[in-house]
Write a protein that holds these residues in place. Structure first.
Motif, PDB file in Angstrom:
ATOM      1  N   LEU A  96      52.929  11.584  32.841  1.00 39.39           N
ATOM      2  CA  LEU A  96      52.389  12.280  31.680  1.00 39.39           C
ATOM      3  C   LEU A  96      50.908  11.967  31.474  1.00 39.39           C
ATOM      4  N   CYS A  97      50.334  11.204  32.398  1.00 44.45           N
ATOM      5  CA  CYS A  97      48.977  10.689  32.223  1.00 44.45           C
ATOM      6  C   CYS A  97      47.914  11.547  32.912  1.00 44.45           C
ATOM      7  N   ASN A  98      46.701  11.386  32.418  1.00 46.07           N
ATOM      8  CA  ASN A  98      45.529  11.985  33.043  1.00 46.07           C
ATOM      9  C   ASN A  98      45.047  11.036  34.152  1.00 46.07           C
ATOM     10  N   PRO A  99      44.011  11.403  34.886  1.00 51.31           N
ATOM     11  CA  PRO A  99      43.538  10.528  35.973  1.00 51.31           C
ATOM     12  C   PRO A  99      43.074   9.137  35.511  1.00 51.31           C
ATOM     13  N   GLY A 132      47.048  17.049  26.155  1.00 49.86           N
ATOM     14  CA  GLY A 132      47.958  18.175  25.981  1.00 49.86           C
ATOM     15  C   GLY A 132      49.383  17.732  25.713  1.00 49.86           C
ATOM     16  N   VAL A 133      49.794  16.634  26.323  1.00 53.65           N
ATOM     17  CA  VAL A 133      51.126  16.072  26.068  1.00 53.65           C
ATOM     18  C   VAL A 133      51.182  15.562  24.630  1.00 53.65           C
ATOM     19  N   ILE A 134      50.137  14.879  24.213  1.00 54.76           N
ATOM     20  CA  ILE A 134      50.062  14.373  22.837  1.00 54.76           C
ATOM     21  C   ILE A 134      50.102  15.536  21.850  1.00 54.76           C
ATOM     22  N   ALA A 135      49.314  16.585  22.116  1.00 55.20           N
ATOM     23  CA  ALA A 135      49.283  17.753  21.230  1.00 55.20           C
ATOM     24  C   ALA A 135      50.659  18.399  21.132  1.00 55.20           C
ATOM     25  N   PHE A 143      41.298   9.768  18.559  1.00 56.54           N
ATOM     26  CA  PHE A 143      40.482   8.609  18.221  1.00 56.54           C
ATOM     27  C   PHE A 143      40.452   7.535  19.298  1.00 56.54           C
ATOM     28  N   ARG A 144      41.548   7.392  20.019  1.00 50.08           N
ATOM     29  CA  ARG A 144      41.623   6.377  21.066  1.00 50.08           C
ATOM     30  C   ARG A 144      42.653   6.822  22.088  1.00 50.08           C
ATOM     31  N   PRO A 145      42.517   6.375  23.331  1.00 48.20           N
ATOM     32  CA  PRO A 145      43.502   6.751  24.355  1.00 48.20           C
ATOM     33  C   PRO A 145      44.854   6.101  24.083  1.00 48.20           C
ATOM     34  N   LEU A 146      45.905   6.777  24.529  1.00 51.10           N
ATOM     35  CA  LEU A 146      47.256   6.252  24.394  1.00 51.10           C
ATOM     36  C   LEU A 146      47.696   5.763  25.769  1.00 51.10           C
ATOM     37  N   ALA A 147      47.863   4.438  25.901  1.00 55.78           N
ATOM     38  CA  ALA A 147      48.214   3.828  27.183  1.00 55.78           C
ATOM     39  C   ALA A 147      49.623   3.226  27.156  1.00 55.78           C
ATOM     40  N   GLY A 148      50.397   3.583  26.153  1.00 56.40           N
ATOM     41  CA  GLY A 148      51.761   3.092  26.027  1.00 56.40           C
ATOM     42  C   GLY A 148      52.554   4.064  25.177  1.00 56.40           C
TER      43      GLY A 148
END
Length: 156
Positions: free
Chosen positions: A60-63, A70-73, A101-106
């Protein structure tokens, strides 16, 4: 296939399992995207909120290795749709605005909340919190209630 020849769908065993378990004909609340993203949806009837847990998965992650916007949205949109369905009526998205506001890494936790539950138009908000309970994204949206007796807005 990606540019390096790696299949996009089915490459990851978890992804394959989620696709196999997802039923595209399922009822509201367990449709394909909800099941594919492995969303866990719950409600607080007293506060009239909807909570969605978005589990972290590498596919589900970007590079950069964080969950794609888009997954978050999509997950935030689902939190608002479920909120409308549970407490008002079935509704469709008219518009949404996002702030990241910040990346989601979990794993993320999303809370949808009614701002103005009108008879025809509903205004909502959705907040995404990371695993440290820090605000990672914020969205507001307007939705058209399907029980309003008014025609559904046309999409172009």
């Amino acid at each position: 296939m990606t540019g390096d020849g790696v299949p996009v769908t089915g490459a990851d065993p978890v992804e394959r399992a989620r696709i196999a378990a997802a039923d595209p004909t399922a009822q509201f609340g367990s449709f394909f995207l909800s099941r594919f993203l492995d969303l866990h949806i719950s409600y607080d009837d007293e506060a009239q909120t909807c909570q969605v847990v978005l589990p972290y998965a590498p596919y589900l992650c970007n590079p950069q290795g964080t969950v794609h916007g888009g997954v978050i949205a999509t997950a935030m949109d689902i939190s608002m749709g479920h909120l409308c369905h549970r407490f008002l009526s079935t509704a469709v998205t008219i518009e949404m605005q996002f702030r990241f506001f910040r990346p989601l890494a979990g794993t993320g936790r999303i809370e949808g909340r009614l701002l103005r539950p009108g008879r025809r138009l509903v205004h909502l908000e959705s907040r995404l919190f990371d695993e440290h309970d820090t605000l990672a994204a914020f969205a507001v949206g307007s939705w058209h209630r399907m029980d309003s007796g008014q025609p559904t807005p046309r999409r172009s």
